[in-house]
Design an enzyme around this catalytic site. Structure first.
Site, PDB file in Angstrom:
ATOM      1  N   HIS A  25     -53.164  -0.819  58.855  1.00 20.43           N
ATOM      2  CA  HIS A  25     -52.727  -0.821  57.322  1.00 20.43           C
ATOM      3  C   HIS A  25     -51.628  -0.425  57.311  1.00 20.43           C
ATOM      4  O   HIS A  25     -50.754   0.097  58.114  1.00 20.43           O
ATOM      5  CB  HIS A  25     -53.315  -0.346  56.311  1.00 20.43           C
ATOM      6  CG  HIS A  25     -53.447   1.266  56.893  1.00 20.43           C
ATOM      7  ND1 HIS A  25     -54.597   2.194  57.562  1.00 20.43           N
ATOM      8  CD2 HIS A  25     -52.707   2.365  56.438  1.00 20.43           C
ATOM      9  CE1 HIS A  25     -54.334   3.227  57.520  1.00 20.43           C
ATOM     10  NE2 HIS A  25     -52.726   3.834  57.232  1.00 20.43           N
ATOM     11  N   ARG A  70     -48.339   4.880  64.361  1.00 27.07           N
ATOM     12  CA  ARG A  70     -47.135   4.372  63.736  1.00 27.07           C
ATOM     13  C   ARG A  70     -47.254   2.984  64.937  1.00 27.07           C
ATOM     14  O   ARG A  70     -46.620   3.236  66.110  1.00 27.07           O
ATOM     15  CB  ARG A  70     -45.923   4.788  63.174  1.00 27.07           C
ATOM     16  CG  ARG A  70     -45.678   5.297  62.246  1.00 27.07           C
ATOM     17  CD  ARG A  70     -43.927   5.737  62.282  1.00 27.07           C
ATOM     18  NE  ARG A  70     -44.262   6.846  61.162  1.00 27.07           N
ATOM     19  CZ  ARG A  70     -43.111   7.985  61.639  1.00 27.07           C
ATOM     20  NH1 ARG A  70     -43.364   7.707  62.366  1.00 27.07           N
ATOM     21  NH2 ARG A  70     -43.742   8.531  60.307  1.00 27.07           N
TER      22      ARG A  70
HETATM   23  O1  F6P Z   1     -45.300   6.588  58.709  1.00 27.66           O
HETATM   24  P1  F6P Z   1     -45.362   7.323  56.802  1.00 27.66           P
HETATM   25  O2  F6P Z   1     -44.845   5.008  56.979  1.00 27.66           O
HETATM   26  O3  F6P Z   1     -44.419   7.925  56.954  1.00 27.66           O
HETATM   27  O4  F6P Z   1     -46.935   6.891  56.580  1.00 27.66           O
HETATM   28  C1  F6P Z   1     -47.532   8.010  56.707  1.00 27.66           C
HETATM   29  C2  F6P Z   1     -48.462   8.539  55.521  1.00 27.66           C
HETATM   30  O5  F6P Z   1     -48.847   6.627  55.864  1.00 27.66           O
HETATM   31  C3  F6P Z   1     -50.793   7.743  55.257  1.00 27.66           C
HETATM   32  O6  F6P Z   1     -51.678   7.467  56.400  1.00 27.66           O
HETATM   33  C4  F6P Z   1     -50.753   6.490  53.965  1.00 27.66           C
HETATM   34  O7  F6P Z   1     -51.775   5.185  54.337  1.00 27.66           O
HETATM   35  C5  F6P Z   1     -50.153   8.829  54.106  1.00 27.66           C
HETATM   36  O8  F6P Z   1     -51.667   9.700  54.442  1.00 27.66           O
HETATM   37  C6  F6P Z   1     -49.475   8.926  55.360  1.00 27.66           C
HETATM   38  O9  F6P Z   1     -48.828  10.651  54.992  1.00 27.66           O
END
Ligand code: F6P
Length: 265
Positions: free
Chosen positions: A135, A155
């Site tokens: 997502h 990520r």
């Molecule tokens: O890696 P990024 O882009 O900072 O996203 C992390 C964030 O995404 C989320 O999982 C929401 O999808 C948050 O709970 C989390 O802090």
């Protein structure tokens, strides 16, 4: 108990948060976390998210995946869209099932962005995101997220931003397939939005809505719009209040208030 706010800076955050969330001193805030006294973590984490850019394309582990990696719990989450600029999108699930190899290659090349299933969203949309779902939240969105209290994000792709990536863990825990979770939709009235193995989330718009809450406390109250009081004290957007009982909660007609709790069955 009024929970304490913790402001989290993010490259995709905003420096113009609405005033009810507090003074921010020019920081680019992506998330506000609501913690216990002295910023103690609670068994459920409520967050507000404010986006000006896309978040990473990411995945979270299940409890079993997390425990295999020596972590106490995985992360499932549920989103309620508070505001969305026209055309704002979320990516949930992939347009077709992918093999691990395809997912790895698409994450490295950036093709994952086209393979993700992007949906336009508006105020009142909600989505339960089971662990393993690939997502990404898009730009121009304000949402409330309720999640297991685990800060674990793998990520897969980050649009070239210089942040840590977690390709191997992400591919290992991802279930790269179309999203087909029934705990999603659009709400405007009193409704049970979602129940997962760890928590549930309801949306209520007046006092009658309290009747749909069957589970016991503690309850996390998250006002979104309109006016509510607890024990005679105003609770407004920007607050998150943890209470043991709902008797003292009064929600004025046509307000919007989220109630979350821990799943016990
Ligand atoms: O890696 P990024 O882009 O900072 O996203 C992390 C964030 O995404 C989320 O999982 C929401 O999808 C948050 O709970 C989390 O802090």
């Amino acid at each position: 108990m009024f929970l304490e706010r913790q402001f989290i800076e993010k490259p995709w955050g905003r420096d113009d948060l609405p005033p009810e969330f507090g003074a921010l001193g020019g920081q680019r805030i992506g998330e506000i976390w609501y913690n216990g006294v002295g910023q103690t973590p609670l068994p459920l984490l409520v967050k507000w998210l404010f986006t000006s850019e896309k978040l990473s394309i990411q995945v979270h582990p299940s409890d079993a995946d997390a425990q295999q990696r020596g972590l106490p719990s995985g992360k499932e989450e549920c989103w309620y869209i508070v505001e969305a600029e026209p055309g704002a999108v979320l990516g949930i699930g992939t347009k077709r099932a992918l093999s691990d190899e395809e997912l790895r290659a698409a994450s490295l090349s950036g093709e994952i962005e086209e393979l993700l299933d992007w949906k336009t969203v508006c105020t009142g949309d909600y989505f339960y995101i089971p662990a393993g779902t690939i997502h990404a939240i898009g730009a121009g969105i304000t949402l409330v997220e309720v999640q297991q209290p685990a800060d674990i994000t793998y990520r897969l792709y980050d649009y070239g931003r210089p942040r840590e990536m977690h390709l191997e863990d992400g591919v290992a825990v991802a279930i790269p397939a179309p999203y087909a979770d029934a705990r999603s939709g659009h709400v405007s009235g009193n409704l049970k939005l979602a129940k997962g193995p760890h928590f549930w989330l309801h949306h209520i718009v007046d006092d009658a809505g309290k009747g749909i809450v069957r589970d016991g406390g503690p309850y996390w109250l998250v006002p979104v719009s309109g006016h509510a009081t607890f024990d005679g004290k105003s609770i407004v957007r920007g607050d998150c209040v943890m209470v043991e009982m709902l008797e003292q909660l009064h929600v004025e007609q046509n307000s919007s208030l989220l109630i979350a709790g821990i799943a016990t069955s």
